[in-house]
Design a protein around this motif. Structure first.
Motif, short mmCIF file in Angstrom:
data_model
loop_
_atom_site.label_atom_id
_atom_site.label_comp_id
_atom_site.label_asym_id
_atom_site.label_seq_id
_atom_site.Cartn_x
_atom_site.Cartn_y
_atom_site.Cartn_z
N LYS A 1 0.85 -1.19 0.00
CA LYS A 1 0.00 0.00 0.00
C LYS A 1 0.89 1.24 0.00
CE LYS A 1 -3.89 -2.38 1.00
NZ LYS A 1 -5.19 -2.30 0.34
N ASP A 2 0.33 2.35 -0.47
CA ASP A 2 1.06 3.61 -0.42
C ASP A 2 1.08 4.15 1.01
OD1 ASP A 2 1.80 4.21 -3.20
OD2 ASP A 2 -0.35 4.16 -3.54
N VAL A 3 2.22 4.67 1.44
CA VAL A 3 2.36 5.26 2.77
C VAL A 3 2.88 6.69 2.60
CG1 VAL A 3 3.47 5.09 5.03
CG2 VAL A 3 2.83 3.00 3.80
N PHE A 4 2.26 7.61 3.31
CA PHE A 4 2.67 9.01 3.31
C PHE A 4 2.99 9.42 4.75
CE2 PHE A 4 -0.18 8.36 -0.23
CZ PHE A 4 0.37 9.10 -1.26
N ALA A 5 3.91 10.34 4.91
CA ALA A 5 4.26 10.83 6.24
C ALA A 5 4.47 12.34 6.21
CB ALA A 5 5.53 10.13 6.75
N LEU A 6 3.99 12.99 7.24
CA LEU A 6 4.15 14.43 7.38
C LEU A 6 5.52 14.71 7.99
CD1 LEU A 6 2.53 17.22 7.30
CD2 LEU A 6 2.25 16.84 9.76
N PRO A 7 6.38 15.47 7.32
CA PRO A 7 7.71 15.74 7.87
C PRO A 7 7.63 16.69 9.07
CG PRO A 7 7.35 17.07 5.91
CD PRO A 7 6.15 16.16 6.04
N GLY A 8 8.62 16.60 9.95
CA GLY A 8 8.67 17.49 11.11
C GLY A 8 10.09 17.93 11.38
N ARG A 9 10.28 18.72 12.43
CA ARG A 9 11.61 19.20 12.79
C ARG A 9 12.51 18.04 13.19
NH1 ARG A 9 9.85 23.57 17.18
NH2 ARG A 9 8.61 21.73 17.74
N VAL A 10 13.77 18.13 12.84
CA VAL A 10 14.70 17.02 13.08
C VAL A 10 14.91 16.74 14.56
CG1 VAL A 10 15.91 17.31 10.89
CG2 VAL A 10 16.70 18.57 12.90
#
Length: 368
Positions: free
Chosen positions: A251-260
């Motif tokens: 399945k496709d997976v998406f993730a919201l980026p955040g501060r390192v």
């Protein structure tokens, strides 16, 4: 129906069966009653079954638990969904460990044409909350079904945002339908049902929300969705399990980026960095990747090509089924058409060559 449900429930109790063998048996026989009424030799010869599971089926005789569960199902108007049922989430059938039997309360279509899972940490930041609400609002024009796990944090925000934006939303539970966990989400569950959503579980009544149930629950969240979106998470936890399961199911997976340096974004950043998720900043990216852009067409253009093609009897059967909804799984085509596997394969191939039918990932078909 009462008799068939009794056997469906009993099948989940038979030792040495489990969901993988149950699926093999269900697809072979078509219903649960036939599984129990078949002789030992017939069961033993089925590929993937063998002598020990076959013997377990023939020895099974205690239907008391199943009879009690039927009373609960009937009293609270629960919808039991067996592997071969029309309303069973067809996307789950592509997962090797599809639940044998699901219990459903609600009206949302579990086979909606567009389904996304939104998951994340219980201890979210304001950034995570805002981004979840923004994403769901931007998806509201797509008539998407939103799936999550009814947990505190991002899950609850996704559910609330969905029905506030007139989207149906389904909560997948890690316990039976006789309770809501966490108890604070009882009103949330009522609101979801009131707005055309639903509650789904593979666990029977009186099943407590034990810790080990939730990873099991997460495979349903990932498996019944077209894509999983991870909003905020650490490098360990339920959301990471769901993302890994979704990857395992192709399945496709998406993730919201955040501060390192933000621990609550560490899991999302890890998924993106290791190519286990696509970086997501807005709904437009998701819609584009998933191919969900709305295409302007004349109302009769969908079947225009078909009008000029002479279809065989088998091809017409397939086309008539595909006219019923946007996407149809191969198992549903096989079940509804009544055709043999070889006849159906030939019909679908001819329809594809003529440009009438298109094949999509996950063994899904649609009319062009």
């Amino acid at each position: 129906m009462h008799s068939e449900l009794l056997y469906q429930l009993a099948l989940t109790e038979v030792p040495n069966i489990g969901c993988v063998r149950a699926k093999i048996l269900a697809m072979h026989f078509g219903n649960a009653e036939m599984i129990f009424k078949s002789d030992f030799g017939s069961l033993e010869k089925i590929e993937g079954i063998g002598a020990i599971p076959a013997r377990s089926i023939k020895k099974f005789s205690d239907f008391s638990n199943a009879e009690e569960e039927i009373k609960f199902i009937e009293k609270y108007k629960i919808k039991p969904l067996f592997l071969t049922d029309k309303a069973y989430p067809k996307r789950l059938l592509n997962c090797y460990d599809s639940p044998t039997l699901l219990f459903y309360k609600g009206e949302a279509d579990l086979n909606a044409s567009k389904i996304i899972a939104i998951v994340g940490t219980r201890n979210h930041t304001e950034y995570g909350k805002q981004q979840t609400e923004k994403l769901v609002k931007e998806l509201s024009s797509q008539n998407i079904l939103v799936v999550s796990g009814m947990a505190f944090g991002i899950d609850a925000i996704a559910h609330k945002s969905a029905f506030k934006n007139d989207l149906a939303t389904v909560g997948v539970l890690g316990h039976g339908l006789d309770q809501i966990y966490p108890p604070d989400h009882s009103n949330l569950a009522k609101d979801m049902l009131k707005h055309g959503g639903g509650l789904l579980t593979e666990f029977r009544s009186n099943t407590k929300p034990d810790k080990h149930n939730f990873p099991t629950r997460n495979r349903i969240v990932a498996g019944m969705s077209d894509a999983t979106v991870v909003i905020e998470t650490g490098e360990k936890g339920g959301s990471m399990i769901t993302a890994e399961l979704a990857n395992g199911y192709n399945k496709d997976v998406f993730a919201l980026p955040g501060r390192v340096n933000d621990n609550k974004s560490a899991g999302c950043n890890f998924l993106i960095r290791n190519n286990k998720a696509m970086l997501l900043t807005d709904a437009e990216e998701l819609i584009e990747v998933m191919g969900w852009e709305e295409k302007l067409q004349k109302t009769n253009s969908k079947f225009q090509r078909e009008l000029f093609i002479e279809l065989s009897k088998d091809e017409k059967i397939i086309v008539d089924i595909l006219k019923e909804k946007d996407l149809v799984h191969v198992d549903e085509l096989n079940f509804k058409s009544g055709l043999s596997s070889s006849s159906m394969a030939v019909a679908i191939l001819n329809l594809e060559l003529q440009g009438v039918v298109a094949t999509l990932p996950g063994k899904l078909y649609k009319l062009n």
